[in-house]
Design a protein around this motif. Sequence first.
Motif, PDB file in Angstrom:
ATOM      1  N   MET A   1       0.832  -1.206   0.000  1.00 48.11           N
ATOM      2  CA  MET A   1       0.000   0.000   0.000  1.00 48.11           C
ATOM      3  C   MET A   1       0.866   1.255   0.000  1.00 48.11           C
ATOM      4  O   MET A   1       0.612   2.211  -0.748  1.00 48.11           O
ATOM      5  N   LEU A   2       1.915   1.245   0.837  1.00 50.78           N
ATOM      6  CA  LEU A   2       2.816   2.405   0.893  1.00 50.78           C
ATOM      7  C   LEU A   2       3.513   2.603  -0.452  1.00 50.78           C
ATOM      8  O   LEU A   2       3.676   3.745  -0.916  1.00 50.78           O
ATOM      9  N   ASP A   3       3.891   1.508  -1.081  1.00 44.51           N
ATOM     10  CA  ASP A   3       4.531   1.598  -2.400  1.00 44.51           C
ATOM     11  C   ASP A   3       3.571   2.200  -3.427  1.00 44.51           C
ATOM     12  O   ASP A   3       3.963   3.024  -4.250  1.00 44.51           O
ATOM     13  N   GLU A   4       2.307   1.783  -3.346  1.00 41.89           N
ATOM     14  CA  GLU A   4       1.289   2.333  -4.257  1.00 41.89           C
ATOM     15  C   GLU A   4       1.136   3.843  -4.075  1.00 41.89           C
ATOM     16  O   GLU A   4       1.052   4.595  -5.041  1.00 41.89           O
ATOM     17  N   TRP A   5       1.047   4.260  -2.815  1.00 38.04           N
ATOM     18  CA  TRP A   5       0.901   5.697  -2.541  1.00 38.04           C
ATOM     19  C   TRP A   5       2.105   6.472  -3.076  1.00 38.04           C
ATOM     20  O   TRP A   5       1.971   7.592  -3.555  1.00 38.04           O
ATOM     21  N   GLU A   6       3.260   5.844  -2.939  1.00 33.92           N
ATOM     22  CA  GLU A   6       4.493   6.485  -3.402  1.00 33.92           C
ATOM     23  C   GLU A   6       4.455   6.641  -4.919  1.00 33.92           C
ATOM     24  O   GLU A   6       4.862   7.670  -5.448  1.00 33.92           O
ATOM     25  N   GLU A   7       3.906   5.636  -5.578  1.00 29.59           N
ATOM     26  CA  GLU A   7       3.802   5.657  -7.041  1.00 29.59           C
ATOM     27  C   GLU A   7       2.755   6.653  -7.511  1.00 29.59           C
ATOM     28  O   GLU A   7       2.969   7.405  -8.447  1.00 29.59           O
ATOM     29  N   ALA A   8       1.599   6.618  -6.823  1.00 25.81           N
ATOM     30  CA  ALA A   8       0.445   7.396  -7.268  1.00 25.81           C
ATOM     31  C   ALA A   8       0.647   8.896  -7.130  1.00 25.81           C
ATOM     32  O   ALA A   8       0.067   9.683  -7.889  1.00 25.81           O
ATOM     33  N   ALA A   9       1.451   9.313  -6.163  1.00 18.36           N
ATOM     34  CA  ALA A   9       1.647  10.748  -5.939  1.00 18.36           C
ATOM     35  C   ALA A   9       3.125  11.085  -5.987  1.00 18.36           C
ATOM     36  O   ALA A   9       3.948  10.421  -5.360  1.00 18.36           O
ATOM     37  N   SER A  10       3.458  12.127  -6.723  1.00 17.75           N
ATOM     38  CA  SER A  10       4.863  12.519  -6.808  1.00 17.75           C
ATOM     39  C   SER A  10       5.236  13.457  -5.653  1.00 17.75           C
ATOM     40  O   SER A  10       6.388  13.512  -5.246  1.00 17.75           O
ATOM     41  N   GLN A  11       4.224  14.188  -5.140  1.00 16.95           N
ATOM     42  CA  GLN A  11       4.487  15.131  -4.054  1.00 16.95           C
ATOM     43  C   GLN A  11       4.394  14.447  -2.692  1.00 16.95           C
ATOM     44  O   GLN A  11       3.380  13.804  -2.402  1.00 16.95           O
ATOM     45  N   PRO A  12       5.399  14.627  -1.846  1.00 17.14           N
ATOM     46  CA  PRO A  12       5.361  14.007  -0.512  1.00 17.14           C
ATOM     47  C   PRO A  12       4.154  14.445   0.309  1.00 17.14           C
ATOM     48  O   PRO A  12       3.594  13.639   1.054  1.00 17.14           O
ATOM     49  N   ALA A  13       3.730  15.690   0.184  1.00 18.79           N
ATOM     50  CA  ALA A  13       2.575  16.165   0.952  1.00 18.79           C
ATOM     51  C   ALA A  13       1.317  15.400   0.555  1.00 18.79           C
ATOM     52  O   ALA A  13       0.493  15.038   1.403  1.00 18.79           O
ATOM     53  N   GLU A  14       1.211  15.131  -0.732  1.00 21.59           N
ATOM     54  CA  GLU A  14       0.055  14.388  -1.232  1.00 21.59           C
ATOM     55  C   GLU A  14       0.083  12.954  -0.700  1.00 21.59           C
ATOM     56  O   GLU A  14      -0.955  12.369  -0.373  1.00 21.59           O
ATOM     57  N   ARG A  15       1.287  12.414  -0.585  1.00 25.52           N
ATOM     58  CA  ARG A  15       1.427  11.048  -0.059  1.00 25.52           C
ATOM     59  C   ARG A  15       0.986  10.988   1.399  1.00 25.52           C
ATOM     60  O   ARG A  15       0.299  10.050   1.816  1.00 25.52           O
ATOM     61  N   ILE A  16       1.390  11.987   2.166  1.00 29.55           N
ATOM     62  CA  ILE A  16       0.983  12.024   3.579  1.00 29.55           C
ATOM     63  C   ILE A  16      -0.542  12.110   3.658  1.00 29.55           C
ATOM     64  O   ILE A  16      -1.179  11.471   4.495  1.00 29.55           O
ATOM     65  N   ARG A  17      -1.109  12.886   2.749  1.00 30.82           N
ATOM     66  CA  ARG A  17      -2.572  12.990   2.722  1.00 30.82           C
ATOM     67  C   ARG A  17      -3.230  11.649   2.392  1.00 30.82           C
ATOM     68  O   ARG A  17      -4.334  11.361   2.864  1.00 30.82           O
ATOM     69  N   SER A  18      -2.561  10.844   1.580  1.00 29.18           N
ATOM     70  CA  SER A  18      -3.082   9.493   1.299  1.00 29.18           C
ATOM     71  C   SER A  18      -3.186   8.699   2.586  1.00 29.18           C
ATOM     72  O   SER A  18      -4.158   7.975   2.824  1.00 29.18           O
ATOM     73  N   PHE A  19      -2.142   8.820   3.415  1.00 31.50           N
ATOM     74  CA  PHE A  19      -2.153   8.114   4.698  1.00 31.50           C
ATOM     75  C   PHE A  19      -3.324   8.594   5.558  1.00 31.50           C
ATOM     76  O   PHE A  19      -4.107   7.782   6.073  1.00 31.50           O
ATOM     77  N   VAL A  20      -3.449   9.890   5.710  1.00 31.23           N
ATOM     78  CA  VAL A  20      -4.512  10.441   6.567  1.00 31.23           C
ATOM     79  C   VAL A  20      -5.887  10.027   6.049  1.00 31.23           C
ATOM     80  O   VAL A  20      -6.814   9.774   6.832  1.00 31.23           O
ATOM     81  N   HIS A  21      -5.978   9.908   4.741  1.00 35.07           N
ATOM     82  CA  HIS A  21      -7.275   9.620   4.119  1.00 35.07           C
ATOM     83  C   HIS A  21      -7.803   8.226   4.447  1.00 35.07           C
ATOM     84  O   HIS A  21      -9.005   7.977   4.319  1.00 35.07           O
ATOM     85  N   ILE A  22      -6.944   7.306   4.864  1.00 40.26           N
ATOM     86  CA  ILE A  22      -7.461   5.962   5.204  1.00 40.26           C
ATOM     87  C   ILE A  22      -8.477   6.045   6.344  1.00 40.26           C
ATOM     88  O   ILE A  22      -9.335   5.184   6.464  1.00 40.26           O
TER      89      ILE A  22
END
Lengths: 202, 202
Positions: free
Chosen positions: B67-88
């Motif tokens: 899942m973390l790898d997917e988030w890393e792939e799906a978003a290039s911006q680190p802030a957006e990735r952190i938001r992916s985490f919060v969004h769960i």
Amino acid sequence: MGATETRQQIVEAADQLFYENGFEATSFADISKAVGLSRGNFYYHFKTKDEILDAVIALRIANTQAMLDEWEEAASQPAERIRSFVHILIMNKTKIMAHGCPVGTLSNELAKLDHVAKDDAVKLFILFREWLARQFIALGRKADADKLAMHVLMRSQGVATLATAFRDEDFIRREVEDIHAWLDAHCPAAAEASQPNPRQHA
Amino acid sequence: MGATETRQQIVEAADQLFYENGFEATSFADISKAVGLSRGNFYYHFKTKDEILDAVIALRIANTQAMLDEWEEAASQPAERIRSFVHILIMNKTKIMAHGCPVGTLSNELAKLDHVAKDDAVKLFILFREWLARQFIALGRKADADKLAMHVLMRSQGVATLATAFRDEDFIRREVEDIHAWLDAHCPAAAEASQPNPRQHA
DNA sequence: GTCTATATTAAGATAGAC
DNA sequence: GTCTATCTTAATATAGAC
């Protein structure tokens, strides 16, 4: 020994064991052993494990109410009272790092078991929630007092869970400081109370 | 059926049951029933309950890493990735309100049981912690990346615990918004990424 | 590799003596 | 009010047939 005292000893032993080992993992044998009572006699006082749980929750509610009343007495300023609440993270840090928050972990366990008493366990949260909300109202935040109360509760629960996982005392101190800073930033009345205006002493 | 597939089915069923009902409260009978397997055959695949727990934790670690790898792939911006985490918290709100966070509740339960696998359960937290810290480093917060990661983890755990206790969806949404606001306030690079500078489009 | 049958242990719970 | 003895149920775990 009188029935009342024995019963009280049972409930206090169960309270501690439920906290340290969990409700499911604690057996009648564990409790009766802790009290120094035969398992047979145990059933004179409590018919089922759920009855003990009810008594434990009732005891925790009474103890929590007494603690909140003390904080209310000890501090005249609502901001100081909120700080008393946050401070339990420091005061109970050893137990929290070993067994988590007694309120949050019981609530979580009973939710998973879908136990009939799960809503009673939440009453402990409600006690804190309403007490905190009253302090925020006194700070002039009537409109969002409940939201602020939930935010403080949320942080205390998050800190407790991670403190248990990582057993990191510095983390606890740091996050407690951050809650205090948040309190000062979001409730100007709280900041004033923590740093009294020099002019008042002039 | 092949041993590998059956084993996998057992682990997946155990994973779900451990999450929904807790590790202690889940019996071999529950798992074998969920898979449609006799209890006797069960022992061909797993000798003890602890072995299943190890397999479940290993599965969760693999799934989390994916899942973390997917988030890393799906978003290039680190802030957006952190938001992916919060969004769960939003995405899994129904399950969280019923059974809490799978990571936090397992960690708490194993800590109370003083279970040999409790440190393995914490590895799940560590995966998130280090992944989040890497995102904060990418946001230019190298010095306090781990502290910021722990703060985000702390909030997600607090939200999950109170969401389970009060089953309040609005509370979840409100606190998720608050984490996003905190992210913008504490990481200017994150705020810029979420609200692209109009001049870039001029 | 899966089944049925069974052993073993521990838990919740009760009966009846003292 | 406390004890010992016992019942019942359910869980972990094993043996051996197919």
